[in-house]
Structures are given as structure tokens and as C-alpha cells.
Design a protein around this motif. Structure first.
Motif, PDB file in Angstrom:
ATOM      1  N   LEU A 728      -5.298  -0.317  -3.324  1.00  0.00           N
ATOM      2  CA  LEU A 728      -5.942   0.045  -2.068  1.00  0.00           C
ATOM      3  C   LEU A 728      -7.367   0.516  -2.326  1.00  0.00           C
ATOM      4  O   LEU A 728      -7.613   1.325  -3.215  1.00  0.00           O
ATOM      5  CB  LEU A 728      -5.142   1.164  -1.388  1.00  0.00           C
ATOM      6  CG  LEU A 728      -5.663   1.662  -0.041  1.00  0.00           C
ATOM      7  CD1 LEU A 728      -5.532   0.591   1.026  1.00  0.00           C
ATOM      8  CD2 LEU A 728      -4.907   2.930   0.368  1.00  0.00           C
ATOM      9  N   THR A 729      -8.333   0.002  -1.556  1.00  0.00           N
ATOM     10  CA  THR A 729      -9.707   0.496  -1.582  1.00  0.00           C
ATOM     11  C   THR A 729     -10.181   0.636  -0.137  1.00  0.00           C
ATOM     12  O   THR A 729      -9.498   0.216   0.812  1.00  0.00           O
ATOM     13  CB  THR A 729     -10.659  -0.457  -2.329  1.00  0.00           C
ATOM     14  OG1 THR A 729     -10.915  -1.598  -1.498  1.00  0.00           O
ATOM     15  CG2 THR A 729     -10.094  -0.901  -3.662  1.00  0.00           C
ATOM     16  N   GLU A 730     -11.367   1.225   0.026  1.00  0.00           N
ATOM     17  CA  GLU A 730     -11.927   1.332   1.367  1.00  0.00           C
ATOM     18  C   GLU A 730     -12.210  -0.035   1.965  1.00  0.00           C
ATOM     19  O   GLU A 730     -12.310  -0.185   3.195  1.00  0.00           O
ATOM     20  CB  GLU A 730     -13.198   2.186   1.360  1.00  0.00           C
ATOM     21  CG  GLU A 730     -14.396   1.574   0.657  1.00  0.00           C
ATOM     22  CD  GLU A 730     -14.481   1.987  -0.803  1.00  0.00           C
ATOM     23  OE1 GLU A 730     -13.415   2.102  -1.429  1.00  0.00           O
ATOM     24  OE2 GLU A 730     -15.608   2.198  -1.293  1.00  0.00           O
ATOM     25  N   LYS A 731     -12.322  -1.072   1.114  1.00  0.00           N
ATOM     26  CA  LYS A 731     -12.577  -2.418   1.621  1.00  0.00           C
ATOM     27  C   LYS A 731     -11.367  -2.976   2.376  1.00  0.00           C
ATOM     28  O   LYS A 731     -11.498  -3.962   3.113  1.00  0.00           O
ATOM     29  CB  LYS A 731     -12.956  -3.346   0.461  1.00  0.00           C
ATOM     30  CG  LYS A 731     -14.301  -2.984  -0.207  1.00  0.00           C
ATOM     31  CD  LYS A 731     -15.447  -3.012   0.786  1.00  0.00           C
ATOM     32  CE  LYS A 731     -16.788  -2.711   0.138  1.00  0.00           C
ATOM     33  NZ  LYS A 731     -17.271  -3.767  -0.714  1.00  0.00           N
ATOM     34  N   SER A 732     -10.193  -2.337   2.202  1.00  0.00           N
ATOM     35  CA  SER A 732      -9.028  -2.740   3.000  1.00  0.00           C
ATOM     36  C   SER A 732      -9.232  -2.369   4.463  1.00  0.00           C
ATOM     37  O   SER A 732      -8.856  -3.125   5.361  1.00  0.00           O
ATOM     38  CB  SER A 732      -7.767  -2.071   2.450  1.00  0.00           C
ATOM     39  OG  SER A 732      -7.512  -2.490   1.126  1.00  0.00           O
ATOM     40  N   ASP A 733      -9.843  -1.207   4.710  1.00  0.00           N
ATOM     41  CA  ASP A 733     -10.188  -0.837   6.082  1.00  0.00           C
ATOM     42  C   ASP A 733     -11.239  -1.774   6.647  1.00  0.00           C
ATOM     43  O   ASP A 733     -11.223  -2.102   7.841  1.00  0.00           O
ATOM     44  CB  ASP A 733     -10.731   0.595   6.118  1.00  0.00           C
ATOM     45  CG  ASP A 733      -9.647   1.653   6.084  1.00  0.00           C
ATOM     46  OD1 ASP A 733      -9.996   2.841   5.977  1.00  0.00           O
ATOM     47  OD2 ASP A 733      -8.460   1.283   6.169  1.00  0.00           O
ATOM     48  N   VAL A 734     -12.176  -2.200   5.792  1.00  0.00           N
ATOM     49  CA  VAL A 734     -13.231  -3.108   6.247  1.00  0.00           C
ATOM     50  C   VAL A 734     -12.610  -4.415   6.724  1.00  0.00           C
ATOM     51  O   VAL A 734     -13.003  -4.965   7.767  1.00  0.00           O
ATOM     52  CB  VAL A 734     -14.251  -3.362   5.126  1.00  0.00           C
ATOM     53  CG1 VAL A 734     -15.264  -4.423   5.551  1.00  0.00           C
ATOM     54  CG2 VAL A 734     -14.972  -2.069   4.753  1.00  0.00           C
ATOM     55  N   TYR A 735     -11.627  -4.914   5.968  1.00  0.00           N
ATOM     56  CA  TYR A 735     -10.959  -6.157   6.381  1.00  0.00           C
ATOM     57  C   TYR A 735     -10.305  -5.975   7.750  1.00  0.00           C
ATOM     58  O   TYR A 735     -10.484  -6.800   8.665  1.00  0.00           O
ATOM     59  CB  TYR A 735      -9.900  -6.574   5.358  1.00  0.00           C
ATOM     60  CG  TYR A 735      -9.172  -7.838   5.747  1.00  0.00           C
ATOM     61  CD1 TYR A 735      -8.067  -7.806   6.607  1.00  0.00           C
ATOM     62  CD2 TYR A 735      -9.606  -9.083   5.300  1.00  0.00           C
ATOM     63  CE1 TYR A 735      -7.409  -8.975   6.990  1.00  0.00           C
ATOM     64  CE2 TYR A 735      -8.971 -10.246   5.684  1.00  0.00           C
ATOM     65  CZ  TYR A 735      -7.863 -10.176   6.530  1.00  0.00           C
ATOM     66  OH  TYR A 735      -7.232 -11.336   6.913  1.00  0.00           O
ATOM     67  N   SER A 736      -9.531  -4.903   7.897  1.00  0.00           N
ATOM     68  CA  SER A 736      -8.829  -4.668   9.161  1.00  0.00           C
ATOM     69  C   SER A 736      -9.812  -4.549  10.315  1.00  0.00           C
ATOM     70  O   SER A 736      -9.558  -5.037  11.423  1.00  0.00           O
ATOM     71  CB  SER A 736      -7.987  -3.393   9.058  1.00  0.00           C
ATOM     72  OG  SER A 736      -7.046  -3.489   8.007  1.00  0.00           O
ATOM     73  N   PHE A 737     -10.944  -3.900  10.056  1.00  0.00           N
ATOM     74  CA  PHE A 737     -11.937  -3.754  11.121  1.00  0.00           C
ATOM     75  C   PHE A 737     -12.563  -5.096  11.467  1.00  0.00           C
ATOM     76  O   PHE A 737     -12.891  -5.356  12.633  1.00  0.00           O
ATOM     77  CB  PHE A 737     -13.015  -2.751  10.700  1.00  0.00           C
ATOM     78  CG  PHE A 737     -13.956  -2.398  11.812  1.00  0.00           C
ATOM     79  CD1 PHE A 737     -15.273  -2.860  11.826  1.00  0.00           C
ATOM     80  CD2 PHE A 737     -13.534  -1.604  12.870  1.00  0.00           C
ATOM     81  CE1 PHE A 737     -16.128  -2.543  12.855  1.00  0.00           C
ATOM     82  CE2 PHE A 737     -14.398  -1.279  13.906  1.00  0.00           C
ATOM     83  CZ  PHE A 737     -15.695  -1.754  13.901  1.00  0.00           C
ATOM     84  N   GLY A 738     -12.732  -5.967  10.474  1.00  0.00           N
ATOM     85  CA  GLY A 738     -13.229  -7.302  10.766  1.00  0.00           C
ATOM     86  C   GLY A 738     -12.301  -8.059  11.700  1.00  0.00           C
ATOM     87  O   GLY A 738     -12.753  -8.781  12.598  1.00  0.00           O
ATOM     88  N   VAL A 739     -10.987  -7.867  11.516  1.00  0.00           N
ATOM     89  CA  VAL A 739     -10.021  -8.484  12.426  1.00  0.00           C
ATOM     90  C   VAL A 739     -10.206  -7.922  13.835  1.00  0.00           C
ATOM     91  O   VAL A 739     -10.157  -8.664  14.825  1.00  0.00           O
ATOM     92  CB  VAL A 739      -8.586  -8.240  11.922  1.00  0.00           C
ATOM     93  CG1 VAL A 739      -7.576  -8.837  12.909  1.00  0.00           C
ATOM     94  CG2 VAL A 739      -8.384  -8.833  10.534  1.00  0.00           C
ATOM     95  N   VAL A 740     -10.431  -6.613  13.941  1.00  0.00           N
ATOM     96  CA  VAL A 740     -10.666  -6.004  15.249  1.00  0.00           C
ATOM     97  C   VAL A 740     -11.909  -6.609  15.902  1.00  0.00           C
ATOM     98  O   VAL A 740     -11.928  -6.866  17.112  1.00  0.00           O
ATOM     99  CB  VAL A 740     -10.817  -4.471  15.103  1.00  0.00           C
ATOM    100  CG1 VAL A 740     -11.277  -3.857  16.430  1.00  0.00           C
ATOM    101  CG2 VAL A 740      -9.510  -3.839  14.665  1.00  0.00           C
ATOM    102  N   LEU A 741     -12.954  -6.843  15.103  1.00  0.00           N
ATOM    103  CA  LEU A 741     -14.176  -7.433  15.663  1.00  0.00           C
ATOM    104  C   LEU A 741     -13.893  -8.800  16.269  1.00  0.00           C
ATOM    105  O   LEU A 741     -14.358  -9.122  17.375  1.00  0.00           O
ATOM    106  CB  LEU A 741     -15.245  -7.537  14.582  1.00  0.00           C
ATOM    107  CG  LEU A 741     -15.797  -6.219  14.027  1.00  0.00           C
ATOM    108  CD1 LEU A 741     -16.874  -6.503  12.973  1.00  0.00           C
ATOM    109  CD2 LEU A 741     -16.359  -5.343  15.136  1.00  0.00           C
TER     110      LEU A 741
END
Length: 914
Positions: A728-741
Motif C-alpha cells: 500500500l502507498t499513497e498512490k493507491s488513493d490517487v488511483y481511486s481518486f482518478g476513478v472518481v474523476l
């Protein structure tokens, strides 16, 4: 002739026995010769003898003795009154509040005060019980605030009844007193029997209550913050208060800020329009303590903290004095900050200009906090900490705090029989080593044995102290600014059940410990929760998830009356439990940001685990994307405009960036999705649901750090790299947020198994369209006419970079924030210049090549998918500041978080929950 003489004597004596009530200050030097007036002290107080039939007993010199003890001292410390029997002074006073100050000194060369123990009762309030001036302080003034009732014990009397006292080892004890002051206090200054008291921090359900005639106060601290001491003669209102310098009370292990305001001693021009001038003298408002001119990102990671040692078992009145003197701050909202007492929210959103109405206009704020904990052994007390912390708000012109003055009073406790008490045990005794008499014929072995045992005992004690210091140092190194400090002083003993995992370094009830932080976190009883939800009325359910059901309820608030809240109740059949419950509380209590949903409190009575949040009236982001039927919003039939969606994306990105870089420890949310982005009545986006969050290592500016963990998240939003590698890294949140976008852009479910395989997963489908240059074809039809083409290009570029397969190729949340803000600027510029598509995006993008969309290049601007490193000149300063804030995170944060739970608050149960 004899008759005339007798009448003359009666006229002389009569006033002594029926004197008019005093309504002016009395300064009494105990032990001063009868009818003697001491020379005025340098502060102007005129001390008179206590041998006065107007208030002293007729047999004063029979039941007590006086002494001139040290001629080098100034009155009242140069004389003393000693007594072994009961001694009562009876003062006829005008009704109303009074300061009673008692003076003691124990540094006389010719007297040993180790046997001096006394008790004192003032009308219905016990001030001292078995009190030792010797153990407490060599020289000390004790100040009490009492209200003289009209008609109490004949003609408004104040009876001060002294008696000598001592424990079993002090049968030869005696009492003494050097000086007594009685000073009138303006009605309602500290206690107003006709108005409610301040709000209880430790038990908000108590709300406001009234002081009674039995209520007494003892001042324990009175500070001139940011400036030197203020002498009694410089006090306002002729009350002779002394204001001490706050320097010695600043938390030495925390950031201590800087002194501000005028030069110490300079008399300011103060406008007493909201409060009377006797509340505090102008010199208090002349100086201040602030954080200082540090960058905003630095101050937002700090508190300004003071620490005090107080006696447990009492309520304390905490009064803060404020006055805005900064010439650059003239409007409400330009300096706003929060006040925490013992790590609990005491006064949110303090806006001095907004409260006072203008500069140089003082105000004060009161709160009451209950201090439990500590212990009493053998008549000696262990003091406990009381802390005050100020933390700036984010979106203000000046990101700073301010405090001018501080007063803390102990409030008397009712002990029965219409009597209250302010008495506290003495500090621990320091026993002297035994003396060995010389020439007594002790043999050599017997004389060495005590010495050897003493040396061994000393070594053991020093070793234990060293170990204790090491443990305390390590614990403090892990504590966060808002206080993972002991909760021993913060909560009552009414709570029946606490999960065993909460048993650690602090204590809630006196015998139970809790690691739960309590910055803004109230503890509610189950009865309060049931009252707020009408006993969990099904009609109040506004949501469901893997944790359980969410109810809309209402609670009482000190300033806003009844306020709505969202109450999340654990389903007892849920697989989620105590550890996940604790994770949510720890995370939200320690992290405060405008784009994080505020946690108000929790309940853990009778096996229930319940969380109470600020109510987000507009529900979730997903509710407003129109592809699902929503029952939580009144705006179901109106889709969000494109600009609203952009602003929501910017806000939620800021919240995630704060999690990643706003604390010393990285926080990974792990469940970013549109249902966890909530909207308040102003459409402000707030990230919610932190049960899955994980705290990573201390940020060191060395790039993304990973840690192994079990896979948790929600289908469709889950980072594929995290799923494959369990890292797990902070880039996992980045991926999820990209899906939200992409979800915001296309307004469709992130996973839809009923669609063709290539369309079932939104992230993959949208990413393919972006690469082909056909992203405009899948935009939500409700907003196609609203999107500026340049904004769509930039937005698509950001979203596509977020959902790349490899985490190392994804931008940081800082870069995402910057990119989205740039996209918003492009949209606003286009709207201003009327350059919207105005119709079908197909017409606008029909002639645009795929390469232009992929590379992000147009004729008018330069885009870069490499972390959005290029921007317009106007944003260069902002960009540098954001980069700077990231590189300085590890050095200036006061927010260390230490969450070790491997369990999580939520898990994948089915697509409708987790």
C-alpha cells in the motif's frame, strides 16, 4: 457627670459592635500591634492591625498570640498571628461578591513551620483543610472569590473561622496567618447567580447550568500572555489582582510561538465597548502571544500550547482574554482559530473581530472543564495536567492564533449539609534523612548498616527514575499536537464498557485507560444517542454500509442550539468491530481540515459502538451524479453543473492531499470513492469514512513509501497494483481518486457487469477513450454544453494519469490538486470569455487529433502529463509554495499518528456496501 461619661463610652463602643457594612477594601496585617497602621506598601495598600473589635473576637489575645517575625519583610509578611484553638474573624460586609486573599510566609529564620497545619471555613465554603503553608510554598497568596448573601448570619457577615489541625503525626500542630485582604468585586464579573454558567467541555450534555450561593472559586492561575507581570497596583477595577508572565507555563516540548503586540509596559488605547474596563486592565491587551510569520503550511501543523498542574476532582473555569491589535486585521474571518482544553474542543472558530466588532476591542470567552484522575495517599495529592492549545483555521487571511490573557479558577464542590469545599490535599512531603547522634557508643557494624542500605536504596531509586524518564521521553516523541495525552482528567466515571484494546496509557474512568484521542471528540451516553435518534427510528435512516446503518439525529450545542448530526451505528452482525471503530476515531480526532468530515463524538455504552458526525445535508457525491436514485437530497432532479463538479473534485483532492502530506505521518485513506465524498449545504466537499485508513511511516521527503497490508477497499476503485503486490502507498488513493474523476465526468457506475466487457470497468473504458482522443464521447450528456474544451482536455489528462497501472507513473495528490485548480481556472476563463462548447462536444473535438489529446498540447497552451510540472506564470509562486510545503513536512509537523491496527473499519462485502 457620671451619666454623661457613661453615654460617651457607649457612643464610642457602640459602633464597634454594630458597625456599618464595609464596602471598601480591607487590608489586615495579622499580628500587627493594636491600633497600629503599617506604612503603606509600594503598591499603595494600607495595612491595619487585626486586633480590632469591629471584626476580631474579644478574647483575640487570649486564644492566639502575635509576633513581629522578620523586620526585613514588608507588610503583611513582617507579622503573624499564631493560634492552636479556633479563631473567628467576623466582618460586616455589603452583600455581593468579594475577593478574599490570604497571605502566608514560612521563611523566618527563628521559626520552624513544619508543624503548621490549619483549616479555614468562610461561611458555607471550606477553603482549607489540614493545610500546610510550609509544604505548599515559602510565600504565597491564596485568592478566593465568594459571594456574601444578604442577611447571612446577622447583617451580611463574612465569618472566617480558623483552626489548627494536623494528621496523627502532628499532635503539636498550630495554625498561623500573616495577612487577610477583602476586596469588593463587581457583580457578575466571574459568577452571576442570575445567568447560566459557561459550557461544560467534558460533558456537553450538561449544557449550561447555574451557579449557586454555595459556589466559591479559587484562582489558581492568572497570566498576562506575551508580556511580563502586571502588579496589583496596575490592575483595573481596584481589585488588586496580580497577573503573572506566561513564559513558565508554555509547553516546553511543544512550539511556543512568539510575543506580539506592543512593547511590554506600553499603555494601549483599548475600547471597552463589549465588556467593562474592570474585566482586565489595558496592559493585558497590550501584549499577546502568537505563532509568528511562518508559512501557512507550517502554522497549520502546529499548536500554541500552555500546560498547568492542577488538583483533580474539581471543575475549573477557564477564561481566555482576547483583543485584536493587528492593524492589518480589520474584518471578520481574517484570523480564525480553535481553542482546545485538555485536547478537547472548547471553542471552535474563534473570530475576535467577528465577536468584538473591531480592533482594540477586548472580549473574553469562558468554559468549564471537569478534571478527574490523580490520586490522594496519606493526605498528599498528586496533581494532574491541564493543557490549553490554540490551532489556526485553514482558510483565513492570517493563519495564526492569538491570546492576551488567561485566568483559571477552581470551582467548589458541594460536600453536603449546605457546605461546599475548595480544600485540596497538601503536596507530597519530603522527608529528611535520619540523623545519627555522635558519641552514643554505636558499634561499627551497626553504624555502617544504615549507610549501606541508604546507598543501595539510592542506586535503586536513581535506576528506576532513569528508566521512567526514558519511557516518558519515548512516549512524548510519539504524541501528536492535539494530545494523545492522558484522558484521565477529561471524562466522568459513568461509562460501563470499554473494549480491552482501548486499555493503554490514558484513563477515562479512574480505573480504565483509553488511547482514544479527544481533541474534538465527545463521549455520548447511549441514552443521549437514543434521544437524538428517537430510539433508532427506522424513518431516520439516511444510509447503510458494511459498518451498519446511519441515522439523522439532533444534539444540543452550546452556541447553535439544536444541530443535526449523522449517527453511524455498528450492526452487531457486522464483521467490523472495536479496532475499526478506534481507527475511525483516532484518525478524525487528530486530523482537522475543511475538506475532512468532522467527527463530533462517539458512544460505546452497553456493547454499542456508535460514531457521531457533522450532518452533511446534501448527501454523497454519488447521490448527485444522477445514475442512481437518491433518497438523501432534495435536489434529485437537478444534476450537478460541470463547474460544481470541478469544485467538488478540487475540494476532495485538497482533503486527500492533507492526509498524505499534512501530518508527520502519511495517512492512506484506502477507500476513496464517490459515496465517501460528502457535501454540506454550501456544496463543500468533505472526505469521510476513515475506518480503512492506515498510518504509514514518518514522512521524510524521499518519495512514496509502501507498507504491506491485507487488501481492503471497494470494487472498481481498488488500485490494481496494490491488489497484485499487497503493498500500500499513497498512490493507491490517487488511483481511486482518478476513478472518481471519471465517475464525475461520465456519471455512470464504476463497475457494471451488465455492460459489454470493454465497458464494464469505468476506469479502463475511460482511459482507452482518452488515449484514442474520444473522451468527449462518453461525457455525461447533462454537462456536454457546459464544458470548456481546454478544461476537458486538462481534466481528462489528470484523471488518466491517476489511473495508470504503475503507481510510480501516477502524480501525487499535491500535483492533482494543482492540476484540478488549473482546470478550474481554464473553465472560469472560458466562461468569462464565452468560449464554452455551447453544443455537442463531438463538433468541437471532431477535428482534434488523437496525439494532441494524449500529449495535452494545443495551440494556446502547454500541458504536461509529467506531474503537471508546467503552469502559467501566474501560478508559479503557488507551485513553488506547494512543493516547499511537501519538502518541509517532516520537520515541522506536530501531528504524529501511530495506528497499528491490522483490522479495518470496513471491508468488501458486496458492491452496495464495502
Amino acid at each position: 457627670m457620671n451619666l454623661i461619661y457613661i453615654l460617651s463610652v457607649i457612643l464610642i463602643i457602640l459602633p464597634s459592635f454594630n458597625a456599618a457594612p464595609y464596602n471598601h477594601p480591607l487590608f489586615i496585617s495579622c499580628g500587627l500591634s493594636k491600633s497600629t497602621t503599617a506604612n503603606p506598601t509600594t503598591d499603595g495598600r494600607q495595612w491595619k492591625s487585626d486586633d480590632n473589635p469591629a471584626f476580631a473576637p474579644a478574647n483575640l489575645n487570649t486564644i492566639s498570640s502575635s509576633s513581629t517575625t522578620d523586620t526585613t519583610q514588608v507588610p503583611p509578611y513582617d507579622t503573624a498571628r499564631f493560634f492552636k484553638n479556633q479563631l473567628t474573624y467576623s466582618f460586616s460586609l455589603s452583600p455581593g461578591p468579594k475577593f478574599i486573599r490570604l497571605h502566608f510566609i514560612t521563611t523566618y529564620n527563628n521559626i520552624s513551620f513544619s508543624q503548621a497545619f490549619l483549616s479555614l471555613q468562610a461561611n458555607k465554603v471550606i477553603l482549607f483543610k489540614n493545610f500546610s503553608p510550609y509544604l505548599n510554598s515559602p510565600q504565597k497568596v491564596y485568592e478566593f472569590h465568594l459571594t456574601i448573601e444578604e442577611g447571612v448570619i446577622s447583617a451580611n457577615n463574612l465569618n472566617l473561622t480558623f483552626s489548627s489541625s494536623g494528621d496523627d503525626n502532628n499532635n503539636g500542630s498550630y495554625g498561623f496567618i500573616n495577612g487577610i485582604e477583602i476586596v469588593p468585586v463587581p457583580q457578575g464579573l466571574y459568577i452571576d447567580l442570575n445567568k447560566p454558567t459557561p459550557f461544560y467541555i467534558t460533558n456537553p450534555s450538561l449544557g449550561y447550568t447555574s451557579f449557586s450561593n454555595l459556589t466559591g472559586l479559587q484562582n489558581v492561575f492568572r497570566l498576562n500572555v506575551g508580556g511580563g507581570p502586571i502588579k496589583a497596583k496596575d490592575d483595573s477595577g481596584n481589585m488588586w489582582r496580580t497577573w503573572l508572565y506566561d513564559q513558565d507555563f508554555l509547553a516546553r516540548d511543544k512550539f511556543s510561538g512568539t510575543q506580539g503586540g506592543l512593547q511590554y509596559g506600553t499603555m494601549p488605547d483599548i475600547h471597552y465597548t463589549n465588556i467593562p474596563d474592570y474585566v482586565a486592565p489595558p496592559l493585558v491587551y497590550a501584549t499577546e502571544r502568537i505563532m509568528g510569520q511562518y508559512p501557512k503550511v507550517v502554522n497549520l501543523r502546529r499548536n500554541l500550547t500552555w500546560k498547568f498542574e492542577v488538583d483533580p476532582g474539581f471543575d475549573y473555569l477557564v477564561r481566555l482574554h482576547f483583543c485584536e491589535m493587528n492593524v492589518n486585521i480589520t474584518k471578520s474571518g481574517e484570523r480564525v482559530f480553535n481553542v482546545y482544553v485538555n485536547s478537547q474542543m472548547a471553542d471552535p472558530g474563534v473570530d475576535i473581530i467577528g465577536l468584538s466588532g473591531g480592533r482594540q476591542t477586548p472580549i473574553y470567552r469562558d468554559n468549564i472543564i471537569r478534571i478527574d484522575g490523580g490520586g490522594v495517599s496519606g493526605g498528599n495529592a498528586t496533581k494532574v495536567p491541564l493543557s490549553l492549545a490554540l490551532h489556526p483555521s485553514n482558510d483565513t487571511y492570517v493563519t495564526d492564533v492569538l491570546l492576551n490573557g488567561l485566568e483559571i479558577f477552581r470551582i467548589s464542590e458541594i460536600i453536603g449539609n449546605s457546605v461546599s469545599s475548595l480544600a485540596v490535599p497538601n503536596p507530597p512531603k519530603v522527608d529528611s534523612p535520619p540523623l545519627i547522634a555522635a558519641g552514643k557508643g554505636l558499634n561499627h557494624h551497626h553504624s555502617l548498616l544504615p549507610l549501606i542500605m541508604g546507598i543501595i536504596s539510592g542506586i535503586v531509586v536513581i535506576s528506576l527514575l532513569t528508566i521512567a524518564c526514558i519511557i516518558v521521553y519515548k512516549r512524548r516523541a510519539k504524541e501528536d499536537t492535539f494530545g494523545s495525552k492522558s484522558m484521565a482528567t477529561n471524562t466522568s466515571t459513568k461509562y460501563k464498557w470499554i473494549p480491552s484494546i482501548f486499555h493503554s496509557s490514558g484513563s477515562t474512568p479512574s480505573s480504565i485507560s483509553s488511547s482514544l484521542p479527544s481533541d474534538v471528540c465527545r463521549r455520548f451516553s447511549l441514552a443521549q444517542i437514543k434521544a437524538a435518534t428517537c430510539d433508532f427510528d427506522k424513518n431516520l435512516i439516511i444510509g447503510k454500509g458494511g459498518f451498519g446503518e446511519v441515522y439523522k439525529g439532533s444534539i444540543l450545542d452550546a452556541t447553535n442550539g439544536t444541530i443535526p448530526v449523522a449517527i453511524k451505528r455498528l450492526n452487531t452482525s457486522s464483521k467490523q468491530g472495536a479496532r475499526e471503530f478506534q481507527t475511525e476515531i483516532e484518525t478524525l480526532s487528530r486530523l482537522r481540515h475543511v475538506h475532512l468530515v468532522p467527527l463530533i463524538g462517539f458512544c460505546e455504552d452497553d456493547g454499542e459502538m456508535i460514531l457521531v458526525y457533522e450532518y452533511m445535508s446534501r448527501g454523497t457525491l454519488q447521490d448527485h451524479l444522477m445514475y442512481k436514485n437518491s433518497e438523501t437530497s432534495d435536489d434529485n432532479n437537478t444534476p450537478l453543473s460541470w463547474k460544481q463538479r470541478l469544485m467538488i473534485c478540487v475540494g476532495s483532492a485538497r482533503g486527500l492531499h492533507y492526509l498524505h502530506a499534512g501530518a508527520r505521518q502519511l495517512i492512506v485513506h484506502r477507500d476513496v470513492k464517490s459515496t465517501n465524498i460528502l457535501l454540506d449545504d454550501k456544496w463543500t466537499a468533505k472526505v469521510s469514512d476513515f475506518g480503512l485508513s492506515k498510518a504509514g511511516p514518518i514522512l521524510a521527503g524521499t518519495g512514496p513509501a509502501h507498507f504491506s497490508t491485507t487488501i481492503k477497499g471497494s470494487a472498481g476503485y481498488l488500485d490494481p497494483e496494490y491488489y497484485r503486490r499487497h503493498q500500500l502507498t499513497e498512490k493507491s488513493d490517487v488511483y481511486s481518486f482518478g476513478v472518481v474523476l471519471f465517475e464525475v465526468l461520465c456519471a455512470r457506475a464504476v463497475v457494471n457487469p451488465n455492460l459489454p466487457k470493454e465497458q464494464a470497468n469505468l476506469a479502463m473504458w475511460a482511459q482507452n477513450h482518452f488515449k484514442k482522443g474520444t473522451l468527449h464521447k462518453i461525457v455525461d450528456p447533462n454537462i456536454t454544453s457546459q464544458i470548456a474544451p481546454e478544461c476537458l482536455r486538462k481534466f481528462g489528462e489528470i484523471a488518466e494519469s491517476c489511473v495508470r497501472d504503475r503507481g510510480s507513473e501516477r502524480p501525487s495528490m499535491e500535483d492533482v490538486v494543482w492540476g484540478l485548480e488549473f482546470a478550474l481556472q481554464l473553465q472560469e476563463t472560458a466562461e468569462k470569455n464565452n468560449h464554452l462548447s455551447g453544443g455537442s462536444l463531438e463538433e468541437v473535438f471532431g477535428s482534434t487529433s488523437n496525439s494532441n489529446l494524449i500529449d495535452g498540447n494545443t495551440d494556446n497552451e502547454v500541458f504536461s502529463t509529467d506531474n503537471f510540472s508546467q503552469s502559467s506564470n501566474g501560478d508559479a509562486a503557488t507551485r513553488r509554495l506547494m512543493v516547499h510545503s511537501k519538502t518541509t513536512t517532516s520537520d515541522s509537523s506536530d501531528y504524529p499518528i501511530d495506528m497499528k491496527c491490522d483490522s479495518v473499519f470496513s471491508e468488501i462485502i458486496h458492491p452496495t456496501a464495502r
